[in-house]
Write a protein that holds these residues in place. Sequence first.
Motif: not given
Length: 220
Positions: A15-17, A52-53, A130-135
């Motif tokens: 993902s992006c991170g 997202g990213c 695909p980028d999951i998370g609070s950031q």
Amino acid sequence: MKHFFIPTFIFLLISCGNNAQQKTVTKPEIANADPVEVEAEDGFEKAYFASGCFWCVEAIYESVEGVKEVVSGYAGGHTKNPTYEKSNTGKTGHAEAVEVIYNPNVVSFETLVEVYYGSQDPTQVNGQGPDIGSQYRSLIFFQNEQQKQTIEKVKKDVAKNYKKPLAAEILPFQKFWKAEAYHQNYEKNNLNNPYIQKVSIPRLNRFKDKFPDILKKEAH
């Protein structure tokens, strides 16, 4: 950190991170603060979005007629001077965000908000694609009451098309922190990156198909 040189066959694992946090971390003092209004410069105003990213979001807004420049950075958190490495843990409260510098005589804030909701899955909670998370959570910032009302108006119209509630938090703008130099214009400068090929470009193309009337003639 983002994965720069990973074979396509394991793309679904990237993902992006990668240091995703699962819970939204916006603190009450951020959500309830008085908004900070950014002064126009040479007739250009600034607006702030996260979905997202920031590689993806930057490319989308840079293709909109009337947008002079888009800067990738961080916003919505509770720490000072966030870095990519720190924000990617989710512990700073910041989300990857963009600063959109635009000519209000060419493109309105309302149109930018419509682009925001129309260029993502507005029902996805705490991430995008695909980028999951609070950031990677979706945040939309207002600088005054008029902008807040505009956001609420567009949100109400968009919500009619979805059974699930819209996920974006509507927050008073506080401060935008510019990201590291290598993140700026990342999609343009790294067209062969697997993430750009498999996520950023398809997302940009979906946006362009949906909003053909507001694109720059030279939009790539």
